[in-house]
Motif scaffolding. Structure first.
Motif, mmCIF file in Angstrom:
data_model
loop_
_atom_site.group_PDB
_atom_site.id
_atom_site.type_symbol
_atom_site.label_atom_id
_atom_site.label_comp_id
_atom_site.label_asym_id
_atom_site.label_seq_id
_atom_site.Cartn_x
_atom_site.Cartn_y
_atom_site.Cartn_z
ATOM 1 N N SER A 1 -5.574 -10.472 -9.480
ATOM 2 C CA SER A 1 -6.694 -11.400 -9.213
ATOM 3 C C SER A 1 -6.241 -11.585 -7.823
ATOM 4 C CB SER A 1 -6.955 -12.657 -9.758
ATOM 5 O OG SER A 1 -5.899 -13.420 -9.770
ATOM 6 N N PRO A 2 -6.442 -11.884 -6.693
ATOM 7 C CA PRO A 2 -6.541 -12.265 -5.795
ATOM 8 C C PRO A 2 -5.535 -13.018 -5.733
ATOM 9 C CG PRO A 2 -8.852 -12.156 -5.883
ATOM 10 C CD PRO A 2 -8.172 -11.861 -7.410
ATOM 11 N N GLY A 3 -4.770 -12.862 -4.817
ATOM 12 C CA GLY A 3 -3.238 -13.651 -4.600
ATOM 13 C C GLY A 3 -1.625 -12.937 -5.330
ATOM 14 N N ASN A 4 -2.207 -12.693 -7.271
ATOM 15 C CA ASN A 4 -1.431 -12.328 -7.906
ATOM 16 C C ASN A 4 -0.738 -10.595 -7.786
ATOM 17 O OD1 ASN A 4 -2.952 -11.224 -9.385
ATOM 18 N ND2 ASN A 4 -2.314 -11.872 -11.288
ATOM 19 N N ASN A 5 -2.174 -10.114 -7.300
ATOM 20 C CA ASN A 5 -2.173 -8.297 -6.676
ATOM 21 C C ASN A 5 -1.070 -7.712 -5.617
ATOM 22 O OD1 ASN A 5 -3.009 -9.297 -4.658
ATOM 23 N ND2 ASN A 5 -4.843 -7.455 -4.185
ATOM 24 N N ILE B 1 6.164 1.102 1.092
ATOM 25 C CA ILE B 1 5.915 0.309 0.569
ATOM 26 C C ILE B 1 5.554 0.229 -1.125
ATOM 27 C CG2 ILE B 1 4.234 -0.492 2.157
ATOM 28 C CD1 ILE B 1 2.238 1.828 0.816
ATOM 29 N N MET B 2 6.244 -0.114 -1.605
ATOM 30 C CA MET B 2 6.501 -0.013 -3.358
ATOM 31 C C MET B 2 5.684 -0.905 -3.745
ATOM 32 S SD MET B 2 10.322 -1.142 -3.435
ATOM 33 C CE MET B 2 10.172 -2.422 -2.788
ATOM 34 N N GLY B 3 5.273 0.054 -5.688
ATOM 35 C CA GLY B 3 4.319 -0.437 -6.477
ATOM 36 C C GLY B 3 4.223 -0.113 -8.213
ATOM 37 N N THR B 4 3.161 -0.517 -8.387
ATOM 38 C CA THR B 4 3.371 -0.265 -9.989
ATOM 39 C C THR B 4 1.752 -0.893 -10.827
ATOM 40 O OG1 THR B 4 4.548 -1.345 -11.686
ATOM 41 C CG2 THR B 4 3.323 -2.977 -10.843
ATOM 42 N N ASP B 5 1.549 0.040 -11.886
ATOM 43 C CA ASP B 5 0.680 -0.165 -12.037
ATOM 44 C C ASP B 5 0.958 -1.176 -12.660
ATOM 45 O OD1 ASP B 5 -1.834 1.669 -11.697
ATOM 46 O OD2 ASP B 5 -0.510 3.126 -12.869
ATOM 47 N N ALA B 6 -0.212 -3.223 -13.463
ATOM 48 C CA ALA B 6 0.249 -4.112 -13.869
ATOM 49 C C ALA B 6 -0.541 -3.558 -15.366
ATOM 50 C CB ALA B 6 -0.601 -5.097 -12.875
ATOM 51 N N LEU B 7 0.269 -3.353 -16.697
ATOM 52 C CA LEU B 7 -0.279 -2.967 -17.229
ATOM 53 C C LEU B 7 -1.381 -4.135 -18.330
ATOM 54 C CD1 LEU B 7 2.466 -0.416 -18.888
ATOM 55 C CD2 LEU B 7 0.675 -0.175 -17.573
ATOM 56 N N ASN C 1 9.740 -5.598 2.391
ATOM 57 C CA ASN C 1 8.826 -4.994 1.835
ATOM 58 C C ASN C 1 7.709 -5.094 0.968
ATOM 59 O OD1 ASN C 1 9.697 -2.158 2.818
ATOM 60 N ND2 ASN C 1 11.700 -2.534 1.362
ATOM 61 N N PRO C 2 6.626 -4.981 1.856
ATOM 62 C CA PRO C 2 5.880 -5.546 -0.145
ATOM 63 C C PRO C 2 5.953 -4.177 -0.712
ATOM 64 C CG PRO C 2 4.792 -3.885 1.468
ATOM 65 C CD PRO C 2 5.826 -4.407 2.436
ATOM 66 N N TYR C 3 5.170 -5.466 -2.230
ATOM 67 C CA TYR C 3 5.649 -4.353 -3.678
ATOM 68 C C TYR C 3 4.088 -5.123 -4.656
ATOM 69 C CZ TYR C 3 7.065 -2.430 -7.618
ATOM 70 O OH TYR C 3 7.599 -1.935 -8.751
ATOM 71 N N LEU C 4 2.726 -4.008 -4.212
ATOM 72 C CA LEU C 4 1.853 -4.084 -4.348
ATOM 73 C C LEU C 4 1.492 -3.452 -5.998
ATOM 74 C CD1 LEU C 4 0.710 -1.976 -1.762
ATOM 75 C CD2 LEU C 4 0.641 -4.618 -1.702
ATOM 76 N N ASN C 5 0.677 -4.009 -6.816
ATOM 77 C CA ASN C 5 0.251 -4.144 -8.134
ATOM 78 C C ASN C 5 -1.234 -3.826 -8.223
ATOM 79 O OD1 ASN C 5 2.435 -5.319 -8.998
ATOM 80 N ND2 ASN C 5 1.545 -7.626 -8.107
ATOM 81 N N PHE C 6 -1.284 -2.371 -8.558
ATOM 82 C CA PHE C 6 -2.993 -2.099 -9.138
ATOM 83 C C PHE C 6 -3.653 -2.060 -10.889
ATOM 84 C CE2 PHE C 6 -1.145 -0.296 -5.121
ATOM 85 C CZ PHE C 6 -2.061 -0.654 -3.978
ATOM 86 N N ASN C 7 -4.670 -2.376 -10.860
ATOM 87 C CA ASN C 7 -4.960 -2.052 -12.345
ATOM 88 C C ASN C 7 -5.771 -0.133 -12.504
ATOM 89 O OD1 ASN C 7 -6.149 -2.330 -14.913
ATOM 90 N ND2 ASN C 7 -7.416 -3.561 -14.079
#
Length: 143
Positions: free
Chosen positions: A79-83, A65-71, A5-11
Motif C-alpha cells: 500500500s502507499p507508504g510501505n512500497n 536502486i534495489m527491489g523485491t517482489d512482495a509476496l 539507497n532506495p529499496y522498492l517493493n513491487f507486487n
C-alpha cells in the motif's frame, strides 16, 4: 560512512520495473536473486519461485536502486507508504548496529539485525515516524 539507497517493493512486477529502469539509466544489474535461489525455497509456492527476491541496479558512482517482489503468499500486502524502504549500507558490523539501534528507538523491529545466508549482517525496522529502513553490512563487498 554508510551509503543510502532506495529499496522498492513491487507486487510481482519487479523484473519488469527494473528492466524499464535499466533502459532509462543504462548499466547492468549488480545482483539478481530469485526466490527459488534461497535456502528456504521449499516455503515459497511454485508460482512465486521465479519472482525477484533481490535486484540491484547501479546508478552513477555510489548509488543503486534495489527491489523485491512482495509476496502475498508470505503475507505481504503493498500500500502507499510501505512500497519502499531506505537501505543503509554500513561500513562495519559496529556501524550497522549503531545505526540500527538508533533508528529502532521508539519504532518497531521487523527483522532483527543478524547474520544472513547472503553473507551479510542485516535487519529491518520501521522507525517511530513510520519510515521503513533496511540496515546491511556485507562481509564480502559487491563488485
Amino acid at each position: 560512512m554508510a551509503t543510502i539507497n532506495p529499496y522498492l517493493n513491487f507486487n510481482g512486477t519487479t523484473e519488469e520495473a527494473f528492466n524499464f529502469y535499466r533502459s532509462v539509466f543504462g548499466g547492468e544489474f549488480a545482483a539478481v536473486q530469485r526466490f527459488k535461489d534461497v535456502p528456504e525455497t521449499a516455503n515459497v509456492p511454485p508460482e512465486d519461485q521465479d519472482k525477484i527476491m533481490h535486484i540491484a541496479l547501479p546508478i552513477g558512482r555510489e548509488n543503486r536502486i534495489m527491489g523485491t517482489d512482495a509476496l502475498e503468499s508470505a503475507g505481504h500486502t503493498l500500500s502507499p507508504g510501505n512500497n519502499f524502504s531506505i537501505a543503509i549500507g554500513a561500513d562495519s558490523e559496529e556501524e550497522a548496529s549503531r545505526i540500527f539501534n538508533g533508528l529502532s528507538q521508539g519504532g518497531q523491529v521487523t527483522m532483527p539485525l543478524e547474520k544472513t545466508f547472503w553473507n551479510a549482517y542485516f535487519g529491518m525496522l520501521t522507525d517511530k515516524f513510520g519510515v521503513q529502513w533496511m540496515v546491511n553490512y556485507d562481509y564480502a563487498p559487491h563488485k
